[in-house]
Write a protein that holds these residues in place. Structure first.
Motif, PDB file in Angstrom:
ATOM      1  N   THR A   1       2.007  -7.457   3.289  1.00  7.05           N
ATOM      2  CA  THR A   1       1.024  -8.544   3.223  1.00  7.05           C
ATOM      3  C   THR A   1       1.710  -9.871   2.927  1.00  7.05           C
ATOM      4  O   THR A   1       1.387 -10.911   3.522  1.00  7.05           O
ATOM      5  CB  THR A   1      -0.037  -8.248   2.157  1.00  7.05           C
ATOM      6  OG1 THR A   1      -0.652  -6.985   2.453  1.00  7.05           O
ATOM      7  CG2 THR A   1      -1.100  -9.323   2.125  1.00  7.05           C
TER       8      THR A   1
ATOM      9  N   TRP B   1      -2.805   0.853   5.343  1.00  6.37           N
ATOM     10  CA  TRP B   1      -3.352   1.110   4.017  1.00  6.37           C
ATOM     11  C   TRP B   1      -3.197   2.574   3.593  1.00  6.37           C
ATOM     12  O   TRP B   1      -2.879   2.857   2.424  1.00  6.37           O
ATOM     13  CB  TRP B   1      -4.837   0.738   3.989  1.00  6.37           C
ATOM     14  CG  TRP B   1      -5.101  -0.730   3.869  1.00  6.37           C
ATOM     15  CD1 TRP B   1      -5.473  -1.582   4.853  1.00  6.37           C
ATOM     16  CD2 TRP B   1      -4.993  -1.521   2.690  1.00  6.37           C
ATOM     17  NE1 TRP B   1      -5.615  -2.862   4.370  1.00  6.37           N
ATOM     18  CE2 TRP B   1      -5.330  -2.853   3.037  1.00  6.37           C
ATOM     19  CE3 TRP B   1      -4.651  -1.245   1.355  1.00  6.37           C
ATOM     20  CZ2 TRP B   1      -5.328  -3.900   2.104  1.00  6.37           C
ATOM     21  CZ3 TRP B   1      -4.658  -2.291   0.432  1.00  6.37           C
ATOM     22  CH2 TRP B   1      -4.985  -3.595   0.799  1.00  6.37           C
TER      23      TRP B   1
ATOM     24  N   THR C   1      -3.985 -15.667   4.248  1.00 10.13           N
ATOM     25  CA  THR C   1      -2.875 -14.725   4.058  1.00 10.13           C
ATOM     26  C   THR C   1      -2.431 -14.687   2.597  1.00 10.13           C
ATOM     27  O   THR C   1      -2.226 -13.601   2.023  1.00 10.13           O
ATOM     28  CB  THR C   1      -1.679 -15.098   4.954  1.00 10.13           C
ATOM     29  OG1 THR C   1      -1.352 -16.493   4.766  1.00 10.13           O
ATOM     30  CG2 THR C   1      -1.994 -14.848   6.416  1.00 10.13           C
TER      31      THR C   1
ATOM     32  N   HIS D   1       2.929  -1.726   1.067  1.00 12.18           N
ATOM     33  CA  HIS D   1       1.868  -2.464   1.762  1.00 12.18           C
ATOM     34  C   HIS D   1       1.753  -3.883   1.225  1.00 12.18           C
ATOM     35  O   HIS D   1       1.522  -4.845   1.994  1.00 12.18           O
ATOM     36  CB  HIS D   1       0.529  -1.739   1.631  1.00 12.18           C
ATOM     37  CG  HIS D   1      -0.529  -2.286   2.540  1.00 12.18           C
ATOM     38  ND1 HIS D   1      -1.291  -3.389   2.212  1.00 12.18           N
ATOM     39  CD2 HIS D   1      -0.932  -1.911   3.791  1.00 12.18           C
ATOM     40  CE1 HIS D   1      -2.120  -3.666   3.206  1.00 12.18           C
ATOM     41  NE2 HIS D   1      -1.925  -2.782   4.172  1.00 12.18           N
TER      42      HIS D   1
ATOM     43  N   MET E   1      -0.095  -4.379   8.271  1.00 14.44           N
ATOM     44  CA  MET E   1      -1.024  -4.740   7.191  1.00 14.44           C
ATOM     45  C   MET E   1      -2.406  -4.129   7.441  1.00 14.44           C
ATOM     46  O   MET E   1      -3.042  -3.601   6.522  1.00 14.44           O
ATOM     47  CB  MET E   1      -1.126  -6.262   7.079  1.00 14.44           C
ATOM     48  CG  MET E   1      -1.988  -6.733   5.896  1.00 14.44           C
ATOM     49  SD  MET E   1      -2.159  -8.530   5.791  1.00 14.44           S
ATOM     50  CE  MET E   1      -3.433  -8.816   7.032  1.00 14.44           C
TER      51      MET E   1
END
Length: 541
Positions: free
Chosen positions: A134, A122, A34, A130, A118
């Motif tokens: 994330t 996009w 991540t 975005h 996530m």
């Protein structure tokens, strides 16, 4: 409390160990990937360079497979506390359940909500939005680990609770003490950073595979370099924070640290060697074939050159008075439960700190009743109980060393990889690339052995010095335990097979898979990533 069939206790322990270790195969990669995805996407947002978006999307595809299947393996474990460890849940459920509830309400739902945004956002969100999503996924996954490790730390250092003799339960006192438990804070950072090591080796190993095959060179070189730098920083942090955890064990769990070091007798500073190799013999309480490094153990464990470290033989002797005091605590507790006499309560409070040692003595007492022992019987029960305070030394000793030796290997691989990458000599070092590729599973193996060290070293307790493991299990039949164990083993093996199949498939296809379709390179890659996540989700549902 009544004694449970020892075979049922052993099967319950084995089943929980199996499910925990299966689940922990997925956790480190989730924790580490991540933040690596966030770092890649940050470079993309700042520089606008498309290759970093491609990196975030491709590695995000593999993260999605791991995340979807990993979630399914973790849900089962929370139910196991109620089904297989009902006495533990009754005794310690208030303390243990609170952090798990917070984890579910705060971290798990946050992580699960934003992971969808996530993956599918996009083309629907702005770049900064975005990127924020994330980072929230990364924060949620690591917060999830925090609350789980807060719960686990309360089993090692049960601060923030007191025992209620009227309910026979540990009652929750202070959320601040629970959250800021020193063991929780050190263990959280150590475990999380170990996940970063796993993710770095994963990215670096697959990138090495592409370089060896001459594929996706620019993509692989950048991914390799970022992973190598990320990995070397994380490995240094893991080793440093491991020392912090060792210091806490030295101060609060001396039996664990003595078992980790294979120290049967109190050390003689400053000469006492750190054992790089030995074969501990639990039955004879001695080591065979010792190979040690002199003058290292005392400063490593005690952070001084003149402090002796108590050995396991001496810890057994020191436990004798606590066992006798714990027997008196249980005797007073039984009398108080019958008559509620304040004098009995006062006597119990005087010996309450040693109550767990009284529980530990129950299996050696006639009829498992320690409340009416004669002086001679008490001496015999105390003598028989003293060796029970030690964990399995062979398992604890070697699980720790495997973890340590692997950590040193990671440091060497990451350091050399970072140097070779920064000097642009990757393609000429094929042996190093092969070592990186073969090392992909090793960080996960290291975290598994680290977890075994922590849990095996706490034995014979589920709640350290408060509740023995043999009193914590549910009273199931052996047939039920064997059936459920076989079912879990089959189910979880299926999950791992699915994970490996999907990982190998999409890693081999590479970041350019589908890039020349009708939708164009980036839309098709995103579409392929959604397909991978959907397949993994359907397998885990």
């Amino acid at each position: 409390m009544e004694l449970i069939n020892p075979d049922v206790v052993d099967l319950s322990r084995f089943q929980f160990a199996l499910t925990a270790l299966y689940h922990f195969m997925f956790v480190p990669l989730t924790l580490g990937l991540t933040f690596m995805l966030a770092a890649m996407e940050t470079v993309y947002v700042v520089t606008g360079r498309q290759i970093y978006k491609d990196m975030a999307q491709f590695w995000g595809k593999l993260f999605g497979i791991n995340f979807a299947i990993g979630v399914a393996t973790g849900i089962t474990m929370e139910f196991e506390f109620g089904t297989n460890w009902s006495m533990y849940s009754r005794f310690f459920g208030d303390m243990f359940g609170t952090p798990l509830a917070i984890e579910g309400l705060m971290a798990f739902f946050m992580e699960s909500t934003f992971v969808g945004l996530m993956f599918f956002g996009w083309d629907r969100l702005s770049r900064p939005a975005h990127l924020a999503i994330t980072y929230l996924v990364a924060l949620g996954s690591n917060l999830s680990a925090l609350w789980i490790l807060v719960a686990n730390a309360s089993m090692n250092m049960p601060d923030g609770a007191h025992f209620d003799p009227d309910t026979m339960r540990m009652q929750f006192d202070s959320v601040v003490k629970v959250i800021f438990n020193p063991d929780a804070q050190a263990k959280f950072v150590h475990t999380s950073v170990a996940g970063y090591v796993s993710a770095a080796m994963f990215v670096m190993g697959i990138s090495a595979f592409y370089i060896l095959r001459g594929q996706h060179k620019a993509f692989a070189a950048r991914s390799f370099r970022m992973a190598a730098l990320f990995g070397i920083i994380s490995t240094v942090a893991v080793i440093t924070l491991g020392d912090v955890l060792g210091r806490l064990d030295y101060e609060h769990q001396p039996t664990k640290i003595a078992a980790i070091e294979g120290l049967w007798h109190t050390s003689k500073p400053p000469y006492e060697p750190w054992l790089a190799f030995a074969l501990p013999d639990d039955a004879r309480q001695e080591n065979h074939l010792e190979i040690g490094v002199p003058f290292v153990l005392t400063p490593l464990v005690a952070h001084s050159f003149d402090t002796p470290i108590t050995g396991m033989t001496e810890l057994e002797e020191q436990a004798g008075p606590r066992i006798a005091s714990g027997i008196q605590a249980l005797a007073a507790l039984r009398r108080y439960g019958q008559a509620h006499d304040p004098a009995d309560l006062a006597q119990f409070r005087a010996h309450e700190a040693d109550m767990g040692f009284g529980f530990l003595a129950m299996r050696h007492a006639p009829g498992q009743d320690v409340s009416a022992l004669s002086a001679a019987q008490m001496d015999e029960v105390v003598r028989q109980t003293e060796p029970d305070i030690l964990p399995n030394v062979f398992v604890t000793f070697w699980s720790f060393r495997i973890m340590v030796f692997l950590s040193l290997w990671f440091f060497a691989v990451f350091a050399l990889s970072a140097y070779v990458s920064l000097t642009n000599r990757l393609e000429r070092n094929r042996l190093l690339l092969k070592l990186c590729m073969w090392s992909i599973p090793l960080p996960i193996l290291a975290t598994e052995f680290g977890w075994i060290t922590a849990e095996a070293g706490r034995q014979p307790w589920t709640v350290f010095n408060r509740l023995p493991t043999f009193l914590s299990a549910s009273s199931h039949g052996i047939g039920y335990m064997i059936f459920s164990l076989a079912g879990f083993a089959l189910l979880y093996s299926t999950f791992i097979a699915a994970e490996l199949f999907l990982m190998f498939k999409y890693a081999r296809l590479g970041p350019d898979h589908g890039a020349h379709g009708a939708q164009g390179p980036h839309l098709t890659v995103a579409h392929d990533r959604k397909d991978a996540f959907s397949v993994a989700s359907s397998l885990s549902s």
